[in-house]
Design an enzyme around this catalytic site. Sequence first.
Site, PDB file in Angstrom:
ATOM      1  N   CYS A 195      92.993   1.127  13.155  1.00  0.00           N
ATOM      2  CA  CYS A 195      92.027   2.240  13.126  1.00  0.00           C
ATOM      3  C   CYS A 195      91.882   2.844  14.523  1.00  0.00           C
ATOM      4  CB  CYS A 195      90.699   1.716  12.600  1.00  0.00           C
ATOM      5  SG  CYS A 195      89.238   2.572  13.148  1.00  0.00           S
TER       6      CYS A 195
ATOM      7  N   CYS B  53      88.415   3.034  16.224  1.00  0.00           N
ATOM      8  CA  CYS B  53      87.949   1.689  16.600  1.00  0.00           C
ATOM      9  C   CYS B  53      88.478   1.309  17.979  1.00  0.00           C
ATOM     10  CB  CYS B  53      88.435   0.646  15.596  1.00  0.00           C
ATOM     11  SG  CYS B  53      87.937   0.977  13.910  1.00  0.00           S
TER      12      CYS B  53
END
Lengths: 289, 102
Positions: free
Chosen positions: B28, B31
């Site tokens: 991700c 993230c």
Amino acid sequence: MGRVDIAIIGNGPGGVSAALTAKARNQEILLFGSAKASEKVSKAHAVRNYPGLPDIAGEDFANAFANHLKVMGIELTQEQVTNIYAMGNYYAIQTPNNMYEATSVILATGMAQGKSIAGEEEYLGKGVSYCATCDAFFYKDKPVAVLGYNDEAKAEAEFLATTSSHVYYIPMVKGDVTFTAENVTVLKERPQEILGADGKTVGLQTEQSKLDVDGVFILRDAVSPATLVPGLKVENEHVVVNLQMETNLPGCFACGDIVGRPYQYIKAAGQGNVAALSAVEYNRLKKQA
Amino acid sequence: MVKEVQNNDLAEALAADLAIIDFNAVWCGPCKMLGPVLEEVSEEKVDTGFYGVDVDENPDLAQQFKVTNIPTLVAVKNGEVVGKQVGFLPKPALVEWIESCK
């Protein structure tokens, strides 16, 4: 590629003006934009209030912009900026395939077309997502809906189809779209509201039907400024700036339609100039520190 | 320091006065950007516990906290969820959010 001085997002009059000023001040810049943005300019009616250019046709204006960039040796980076992260000391600029770094950023993306859908903000993070590759994981073997505003949305829907049980694809632009995957249904319907219960998404109401889905992926061409730059202060859909074109994030500036009315070329160009000079000053102080 | 949670074991975080749990994954993008910012904040806020939860490694926790997007930060005060924040935040906004959860 190393860190550049200024990243300018958008190649309308604001972005072009900012790029020219920044380049003239010996800044290393990245100008992000698309051929589509200049298309928007070229489709404009004649502009009658730009000093020195009486009654210039939109198309001539667009050509003049492109030519001016060329004369100044400024290249256009034709990648869609999906996110900009304020990392403290610099900005990280995310495009579908690359990550760039810049000391400061000038937002000149214009106004996003397309309004938000009822329930979108309420259920963001509770079933509503803007990123299929990020969040597909959470909808494994579950039905989802995709509101596709561009060509890339189709690829994201195909990706979702590999993990989710069923994908309802609602094209938000004209044109035909077909999928080879059997678990994708294309619905030419108009979405009305994201339905929720117990704090999570349970469905999507369209004008024609009610879809039982656990997730709704909204894949727009232009995301709202607050989604583009997390933490950016926005009021009534416009980025909040002062007269120096500074936003609430140090080193992030904005100009043109994105900061509010009037939506005028000459205003955007003037603000682009101010934003660039402010960014130059910010970078100078940053280097001294 | 942000402590990496393993085997769905959140006992330490749930016992803390205030714990910030960062649900993330290696695949991700946002993230990855939030990670270093959170790490920086954790060095300054020594009165708060910081925990990282990889949702691939700890699927039960993601379900338990109804996490459907990442990154998601969950604030837990004496075992009770008092706040949830979805997506990246720059440092000043992150600090403000943590303060608002106290």
